[in-house]
Write an enzyme that holds these catalytic residues in place. Structure first.
Site, short mmCIF file in Angstrom:
data_model
loop_
_atom_site.label_atom_id
_atom_site.label_comp_id
_atom_site.label_asym_id
_atom_site.label_seq_id
_atom_site.Cartn_x
_atom_site.Cartn_y
_atom_site.Cartn_z
N PHE A 26 0.77 -1.25 0.08
CA PHE A 26 0.15 -0.13 0.06
C PHE A 26 0.97 1.41 0.00
O PHE A 26 0.76 2.04 -1.02
CB PHE A 26 -0.79 -0.07 1.33
CG PHE A 26 -1.45 1.44 1.75
CD1 PHE A 26 -2.02 2.00 0.58
CD2 PHE A 26 -1.29 1.52 3.04
CE1 PHE A 26 -2.49 3.34 1.30
CE2 PHE A 26 -1.95 2.89 3.41
CZ PHE A 26 -2.35 3.51 2.42
N ILE A 27 1.61 1.42 1.14
CA ILE A 27 2.43 2.69 1.06
C ILE A 27 3.55 2.59 0.19
O ILE A 27 4.01 3.40 -0.75
CB ILE A 27 3.21 2.89 2.41
CG1 ILE A 27 2.06 2.93 3.58
CG2 ILE A 27 3.97 4.13 2.70
CD1 ILE A 27 2.50 3.10 5.02
N GLY A 51 1.42 -7.61 -1.51
CA GLY A 51 1.65 -6.50 -2.51
C GLY A 51 1.15 -7.16 -3.97
O GLY A 51 0.84 -8.26 -4.09
N ALA A 87 9.09 -3.33 3.79
CA ALA A 87 8.66 -4.74 3.81
C ALA A 87 8.11 -5.35 5.07
O ALA A 87 9.06 -5.03 5.95
CB ALA A 87 9.69 -5.84 2.96
N SER A 130 6.44 2.60 13.48
CA SER A 130 5.25 2.75 13.66
C SER A 130 4.96 3.44 14.93
O SER A 130 5.56 3.26 15.74
CB SER A 130 4.72 1.36 13.37
OG SER A 130 3.37 1.28 14.33
N TYR A 154 4.25 -7.09 17.09
CA TYR A 154 4.40 -6.26 16.19
C TYR A 154 5.04 -4.99 16.42
O TYR A 154 6.10 -4.61 15.93
CB TYR A 154 2.98 -5.71 15.39
CG TYR A 154 3.19 -4.74 14.63
CD1 TYR A 154 3.87 -4.82 13.23
CD2 TYR A 154 2.73 -3.44 14.55
CE1 TYR A 154 3.84 -4.05 12.11
CE2 TYR A 154 2.78 -2.46 13.62
CZ TYR A 154 3.38 -2.73 12.62
OH TYR A 154 3.41 -1.76 11.65
N ASN A 183 -0.85 5.37 11.61
CA ASN A 183 -2.43 4.86 11.11
C ASN A 183 -2.62 5.77 9.57
O ASN A 183 -3.29 6.42 9.33
CB ASN A 183 -3.51 5.32 11.76
CG ASN A 183 -3.48 4.77 13.35
OD1 ASN A 183 -2.70 5.36 14.23
ND2 ASN A 183 -3.72 3.69 13.21
N ILE A 199 -10.11 1.72 9.12
CA ILE A 199 -10.95 2.54 8.13
C ILE A 199 -11.50 1.60 7.04
O ILE A 199 -12.50 1.40 6.63
CB ILE A 199 -9.84 3.44 7.40
CG1 ILE A 199 -9.81 4.76 8.25
CG2 ILE A 199 -10.60 3.96 6.08
CD1 ILE A 199 -8.83 5.80 7.97
N GLU A 279 -3.89 -3.05 21.40
CA GLU A 279 -4.02 -1.92 20.69
C GLU A 279 -4.10 -0.81 21.61
O GLU A 279 -4.92 -1.11 22.58
CB GLU A 279 -5.23 -2.17 19.66
CG GLU A 279 -4.81 -3.28 18.74
CD GLU A 279 -6.23 -3.29 17.71
OE1 GLU A 279 -7.20 -2.65 17.72
OE2 GLU A 279 -5.80 -4.01 16.94
P1 NAD Z 1 1.40 -3.52 3.27
O1 NAD Z 1 1.23 -4.96 3.80
O2 NAD Z 1 0.55 -3.09 2.24
O3 NAD Z 1 2.79 -3.32 2.56
C1 NAD Z 1 4.07 -4.32 2.90
C2 NAD Z 1 4.66 -5.06 1.55
O4 NAD Z 1 5.68 -5.98 2.15
C3 NAD Z 1 3.62 -5.99 0.94
O5 NAD Z 1 3.82 -5.66 -0.39
C4 NAD Z 1 4.05 -7.33 1.24
O6 NAD Z 1 3.84 -8.27 0.18
C5 NAD Z 1 5.56 -7.05 1.44
N1 NAD Z 1 6.24 -8.54 2.08
C6 NAD Z 1 5.93 -8.70 3.31
N2 NAD Z 1 6.77 -9.62 3.67
C7 NAD Z 1 7.64 -9.64 2.71
C8 NAD Z 1 8.82 -10.35 2.66
N3 NAD Z 1 9.19 -11.49 3.68
N4 NAD Z 1 9.59 -9.91 1.73
C9 NAD Z 1 9.57 -9.03 0.82
N5 NAD Z 1 8.47 -8.46 0.93
C10 NAD Z 1 7.35 -8.81 1.75
O7 NAD Z 1 1.80 -2.60 4.37
P2 NAD Z 1 1.65 -0.95 4.55
O8 NAD Z 1 0.49 -0.63 5.11
O9 NAD Z 1 2.05 -0.51 2.96
O10 NAD Z 1 2.97 -0.78 5.22
C11 NAD Z 1 4.27 -0.53 4.92
C12 NAD Z 1 5.22 -0.41 5.93
O11 NAD Z 1 4.67 0.68 6.76
C13 NAD Z 1 5.54 -1.48 6.92
O12 NAD Z 1 6.63 -1.81 7.50
C14 NAD Z 1 4.38 -1.12 8.23
O13 NAD Z 1 4.68 -1.76 9.21
C15 NAD Z 1 4.68 0.23 8.24
N6 NAD Z 1 3.64 1.11 8.86
C16 NAD Z 1 2.44 1.07 8.33
C17 NAD Z 1 1.29 1.70 8.84
C18 NAD Z 1 -0.33 1.77 8.23
O14 NAD Z 1 -0.95 2.32 8.75
N7 NAD Z 1 -0.05 1.50 6.93
C19 NAD Z 1 1.54 2.65 10.12
C20 NAD Z 1 2.67 2.27 10.62
C21 NAD Z 1 3.89 1.72 10.13
#
Ligand code: NAD
Length: 317
Positions: A26-27, A51, A87, A130, A154, A183, A199, A279
């Site tokens: 996503f991000i 992804g 990742a 996070s 986590y 978030n 959300i 949480e």
């Molecule tokens: P997401 O799950 O959409 O993206 C994570 C990506 O990592 C996915 O594309 C997945 O395929 C890939 N992935 C998972 N395991 C893997 C592996 N072993 N090797 C290679 N790729 C792998 O999550 P997101 O929401 O886009 O989050 C991205 C980052 O931001 C994460 O590290 C997450 O912890 C951090 N984060 C997200 C949020 C949020 O609210 N979305 C908040 C705080 C931190």
């Protein structure tokens, strides 16, 4: 194109290479597409567990690889100016159900990425941390200096990731930046699945015509941050002049929204279920450091962000 995306060599202008692990997530996909438009040579590395490759701009080079396997990373990072390490298996409840499997990705995957960045002589390593590292913080808004109190595996994985970044800066001289995201929501997020964030859950329930499930009394607040603001902060983190080798910066809207108000914005009837463990009650970022170090501020309000998201998902009213 921002001029920082290219540099001059004897052969002419050369694009700077940026690698994003988790780049099809996503991000990550929002980030790689923006960096690509900004003129960087972008590599997205992802094992596609969640992804999607079809999210990526055609100009993005995609490498299917797993961060649990260190062999794949050094080659991918070779010649990169900066690596974003996104990742992860980023779900609190999944980490409670499977602490070992999630640690293999979230902790050892991060150490593998740090080692590869060091070996490949990457200049700057940006780690997606996070707000969950704070747990239930004693101070709101919460500055980066607040004592950490992770409430779930986590959150603990992210804390370990941050301290590993500090170690790699101290011992190996790698520049590290830990961005504590709060978030994140917006286009490309995954609204379905057992571990979807609030959300996404609300949107799916509204689309299905079922009541929105609020865990607890709904008075808990989250600092929902639009992905375009997060991507903008990441882009600034590539070239920002930062003090010292290791920095930690909150990236949040700085405006907490109660879950009950979020349900009102999404619309429809609600039902309450008992609060879940692991949480935090509230999250609210202090964002002065991001303003000072990255010259960044969030631009998208929760009302605007949710209105745009509902339009994208075909929801009106
Ligand atoms: P997401 O799950 O959409 O993206 C994570 C990506 O990592 C996915 O594309 C997945 O395929 C890939 N992935 C998972 N395991 C893997 C592996 N072993 N090797 C290679 N790729 C792998 O999550 P997101 O929401 O886009 O989050 C991205 C980052 O931001 C994460 O590290 C997450 O912890 C951090 N984060 C997200 C949020 C949020 O609210 N979305 C908040 C705080 C931190």
């Amino acid at each position: 194109m921002v001029c920082s995306a290219v540099f001059f060599s004897w052969g002419g202008f050369v694009q700077k290479k940026i690698v994003v692990t988790g780049g099809a997530g996503f991000i990550g996909s929002n980030l790689v597409n923006t960096l690509c438009r900004d003129g960087y040579a972008v590599v997205a590395l992802d094992n596609l567990v969640s992804g999607r490759r079809d999210r990526l701009d055609d100009r993005v080079r995609f490498i299917k690889a797993d961060v649990r396997e260190p062999g794949a990373l050094v080659g991918a990072f070779e010649g990169a100016d900066a690596v974003f390490h996104l990742a992860a298996l980023p779900r609190v409840q999944l980490s409670i159900a499977d602490p070992v499997g999630t640690a293999a990705v979230n902790v050892f995957g991060t150490i593998n990425a740090l080692v590869a960045a060091q070996v490949a002589r990457v200049r700057r390593f940006v780690f997606a941390s996070s707000s969950s590292v704070y747990g239930n913080p004693p101070v709101l808004p919460t500055p980066e200096t607040t004592e950490l109190n992770p409430l779930s595996p986590y959150a603990n994985h992210k804390k370990l990731g941050e301290s590993s970044c500090g170690t790699w800066s101290d011992i190996y001289g790698l520049e590290t930046v830990c961005l504590r995201f709060f978030n994140v929501y917006g286009p490309g997020f995954d609204p379905s699945g057992q571990y979807a964030l609030v959300i996404g859950k609300f949107i799916m329930q509204r689309l299905a015509g079922t009541p929105l499930t609020i865990w607890g009394d709904g008075q808990q607040a989250r600092d929902f941050t639009h992905v375009s603001d997060v991507v903008n902060a990441c882009a600034r983190a590539i070239n920002a002049k930062l003090p010292g080798k290791a920095n930690i910066i909150n990236i949040g809207a700085g405006n907490p929204t109660k879950v009950a108000y979020l349900a009102e914005l999404i619309g429809g009837p609600v039902v309450h279920e008992p609060a879940r463990t692991g949480e935090p009650r509230n999250s609210f970022a202090a964002i002065r450091r991001a303003a000072e170090l990255l010259d960044w501020k969030p631009l998208v309000s929760i009302e605007t962000g949710i209105r745009m998201l509902k339009q994208d998902m075909g929801l009106c009213g």
